[in-house]
Design an enzyme around this catalytic site. Structure first.
Site, PDB file in Angstrom:
ATOM      1  CE  LYS A  38      -4.467   1.028   0.250  1.00  0.00           C
ATOM      2  NZ  LYS A  38      -5.611   0.231  -0.184  1.00  0.00           N
TER       3      LYS A  38
HETATM    4  P1  NAD Z   1     -13.082   7.839  -2.594  1.00  0.00           P
HETATM    5  O1  NAD Z   1     -12.058   8.845  -2.227  1.00  0.00           O
HETATM    6  O2  NAD Z   1     -13.479   7.682  -4.029  1.00  0.00           O
HETATM    7  O3  NAD Z   1     -14.438   8.089  -1.760  1.00  0.00           O
HETATM    8  C1  NAD Z   1     -14.465   8.180  -0.377  1.00  0.00           C
HETATM    9  C2  NAD Z   1     -15.879   8.601   0.042  1.00  0.00           C
HETATM   10  O4  NAD Z   1     -15.967   8.584   1.465  1.00  0.00           O
HETATM   11  C3  NAD Z   1     -16.259  10.013  -0.386  1.00  0.00           C
HETATM   12  O5  NAD Z   1     -17.639  10.035  -0.746  1.00  0.00           O
HETATM   13  C4  NAD Z   1     -16.051  10.834   0.874  1.00  0.00           C
HETATM   14  O6  NAD Z   1     -16.833  12.025   0.912  1.00  0.00           O
HETATM   15  C5  NAD Z   1     -16.513   9.827   1.910  1.00  0.00           C
HETATM   16  N1  NAD Z   1     -16.037  10.097   3.260  1.00  0.00           N
HETATM   17  C6  NAD Z   1     -14.814  10.480   3.660  1.00  0.00           C
HETATM   18  N2  NAD Z   1     -14.803  10.644   5.002  1.00  0.00           N
HETATM   19  C7  NAD Z   1     -16.041  10.320   5.439  1.00  0.00           C
HETATM   20  C8  NAD Z   1     -16.665  10.273   6.698  1.00  0.00           C
HETATM   21  N3  NAD Z   1     -15.981  10.587   7.807  1.00  0.00           N
HETATM   22  N4  NAD Z   1     -17.966   9.883   6.769  1.00  0.00           N
HETATM   23  C9  NAD Z   1     -18.643   9.564   5.661  1.00  0.00           C
HETATM   24  N5  NAD Z   1     -18.127   9.593   4.441  1.00  0.00           N
HETATM   25  C10 NAD Z   1     -16.839   9.969   4.328  1.00  0.00           C
HETATM   26  O7  NAD Z   1     -12.544   6.442  -2.014  1.00  0.00           O
HETATM   27  P2  NAD Z   1     -12.946   4.974  -2.469  1.00  0.00           P
HETATM   28  O8  NAD Z   1     -11.962   4.507  -3.489  1.00  0.00           O
HETATM   29  O9  NAD Z   1     -14.407   4.895  -2.742  1.00  0.00           O
HETATM   30  O10 NAD Z   1     -12.581   4.170  -1.144  1.00  0.00           O
HETATM   31  C11 NAD Z   1     -13.473   4.061  -0.049  1.00  0.00           C
HETATM   32  C12 NAD Z   1     -13.029   2.929   0.844  1.00  0.00           C
HETATM   33  O11 NAD Z   1     -13.009   1.704   0.090  1.00  0.00           O
HETATM   34  C13 NAD Z   1     -11.610   3.068   1.413  1.00  0.00           C
HETATM   35  O12 NAD Z   1     -11.593   2.487   2.689  1.00  0.00           O
HETATM   36  C14 NAD Z   1     -10.775   2.253   0.454  1.00  0.00           C
HETATM   37  O13 NAD Z   1      -9.556   1.810   1.042  1.00  0.00           O
HETATM   38  C15 NAD Z   1     -11.729   1.108   0.173  1.00  0.00           C
HETATM   39  N6  NAD Z   1     -11.454   0.372  -1.062  1.00  0.00           N
HETATM   40  C16 NAD Z   1     -11.431   1.001  -2.265  1.00  0.00           C
HETATM   41  C17 NAD Z   1     -11.202   0.258  -3.415  1.00  0.00           C
HETATM   42  C18 NAD Z   1     -11.225   0.887  -4.782  1.00  0.00           C
HETATM   43  O14 NAD Z   1     -11.171   0.121  -5.774  1.00  0.00           O
HETATM   44  N7  NAD Z   1     -11.345   2.190  -4.909  1.00  0.00           N
HETATM   45  C19 NAD Z   1     -10.983  -1.126  -3.338  1.00  0.00           C
HETATM   46  C20 NAD Z   1     -11.032  -1.747  -2.085  1.00  0.00           C
HETATM   47  C21 NAD Z   1     -11.292  -0.977  -0.966  1.00  0.00           C
END
Ligand code: NAD
Length: 425
Positions: A115
């Site tokens: 990561k």
């Molecule tokens: P992103 O940056 O696209 O979106 C994050 C979202 O969370 C946004 O809508 C933001 O406003 C919201 N957010 C942030 N802080 C918040 C809070 N305190 N309360 C409520 N909402 C909040 O990120 P993403 O890629 O969608 O990732 C989200 C999660 O999924 C992370 O934990 C990431 O590690 C995990 N993840 C992502 C992927 C991927 O393919 N993008 C894969 C596996 C896991």
């Protein structure tokens, strides 16, 4: 020593690394491994900490800290996202890298876990500044990444455009185009069909699998989703398209609620226009905390880590928690949810769809031959169903939670790779 930091779930504070260590300690105890192997599994193979200076658009220079942690590479090259967020520090990246190791093993990909992150709030910067940060970070970590060493992908605060900058910086420095150095890149430079929606599609596949075990179906359930970014927004759209009623979503600015089911398409248009779900006119406002406690069937945390701790878990009324985010439930939160009979489909299975299609993208880039969207969808569904079945079967056989069963499978596969390879020298 990370090995020393391994604690029992009951003692663990809510930091991501403490949660990850507590989870590993549980799997190691179940598998009966000795202290030496436990320490090897707990300790990152390699960590890089880099300074990332940025010349801002107004001419000032500011400095950020960047990290890349390769937790384990016994089963193949490191694989894991790149996060841009103010919360990023070495311990958060260590935890996320460790979860990637178990995740890749649970879905049986030939990868280790890694990561990266930069401690930066992307909302405070222009596109030009983010491009310079990305290129400088990439050039600093270049010696340890590569298509056979460690492959990046988007995570919180980064996207396919970020991956195009990483790929370009790496390729220009090597002297030729190397698409397989990143996944989650735009289709025009070798990205895969289906990657943008893969994590969310995987979340929906495992939700359907968990519901089916209880004799339920997506069309029978209500869903609340925390986070409306890459994972949460596509999950909302896919849940709705498969007949589930998405009644609430939130982002960092607040949430919205409609007990009859949100108009997800209208909401996506609203977010594209305004940058937030807040003030969507065809729904009631909802506080972020209230979303976690909503009376729904399925709760999908898809934002930040640690949101379901002992306190918030005690208020959860959903019957299933499906972890779209990485590490949304602390060890104490897990204990409370288990006591209350809530089934938690853990992150290392629930959100693995992203890394599965990243793997497909890497395979396609390596063979320079691209698959159809249908091929990708079918292969993804098959992988997710198979991983869920393996985890669920072990859980039932051994009386474990789905999380413990997933970790046991992942940790055991990694430990076996260590043991069969032996120690050098
Ligand atoms: P992103 O940056 O696209 O979106 C994050 C979202 O969370 C946004 O809508 C933001 O406003 C919201 N957010 C942030 N802080 C918040 C809070 N305190 N309360 C409520 N909402 C909040 O990120 P993403 O890629 O969608 O990732 C989200 C999660 O999924 C992370 O934990 C990431 O590690 C995990 N993840 C992502 C992927 C991927 O393919 N993008 C894969 C596996 C896991």
């Amino acid at each position: 020593m990370p090995g020393d930091a391994a604690t029992t779930p009951a003692q663990a504070p809510a930091s991501p690394l403490a949660t990850a260590h507590a989870q590993l300690a549980g799997a190691v105890a179940f598998l009966g491994y000795d202290d030496g192997l436990h320490r090897m599994l707990a300790t990152p193979r390699r960590e890089v900490h880099v300074a990332v200076p940025l010349r801002r658009d107004d001419g000032r220079t500011v400095l950020f800290h960047g990290y890349r942690v390769q937790h384990n590479v016994s089963r193949g090259p490191g694989k894991g996202g790149l996060r841009y967020a103010p919360s990023v520090d070495i311990d958060e990246v260590r935890a996320l890298a460790m979860w990637m190791t178990w995740k890749c093993a649970v879905v049986d990909l030939p990868y280790g876990g890694a990561k990266g992150g930069v401690t930066i709030d992307p909302r405070d910067h222009t596109d030009a500044e983010l491009e310079r940060v990305t290129r400088r970070y990439t050039s600093e970590i270049m010696p340890v990444v590569g298509p056979e060493r460690d492959i990046m992908a988007p995570d919180m605060g980064t996207d396919e455009r970020t991956m195009a900058w990483v790929m370009d910086t790496y390729s220009v420095n090597q002297g030729y185009t190397i698409p397989a150095v990143v996944t989650g890149k735009p289709i025009t430079v070798g990205g895969s069909l289906g990657r943008t929606t893969a994590t969310s599609a995987g979340v929906v596949h495992v939700t359907a699998a968990a519901l089916a075990e209880a004799g339920a179906d997506l069309v029978d359930v209500t869903v609340a989703i925390q986070g409306f970014g890459k994972v949460g927004s596509h999950a909302a759209a896919i849940f709705a398209s498969r007949g589930a009623r998405v009644v609430a979503v939130s982002d960092q600015y607040g949430g919205v609620h409609d007990p009859d089911g949100l108009d997800v398409r209208g909401l996506l248009e609203h977010v594209a226009r305004t940058g937030s779900v807040v003030d969507f006119e065809r729904a009631e406002p909802l506080a972020n905390d209230a979303l976690l406690a909503l009376d729904v069937d399925v709760l999908v945390p898809a934002a930040v880590g640690g949101v379901l701790d002992g306190g918030s878990a005690a208020r959860v009324r959903a019957r299933w928690v499906v972890e779209g985010a990485n590490g949304p439930t602390t060890a104490e939160g897990d204990r409370v949810l288990a006591e209350r009979g809530v089934t938690v489909v853990p992150d290392v299975v629930a959100n693995a769809g992203g890394v599965v299609v990243s793997y497909f993208e890497w395979v396609q880039a390596n063979q320079a031959y691209w698959w159809t969207a249908q091929e990708i969808d079918e292969k993804l569904e098959h992988r997710m169903q198979h991983a869920y079945d393996e985890v669920s079967t072990l859980a039932r056989r051994e009386g474990l939670s789905l999380r413990d069963a997933a970790l046991v499978i992942g940790v055991q596969r990694v430990a076996e790779a260590h043991q069969i390879r032996g120690l050098y020298p």
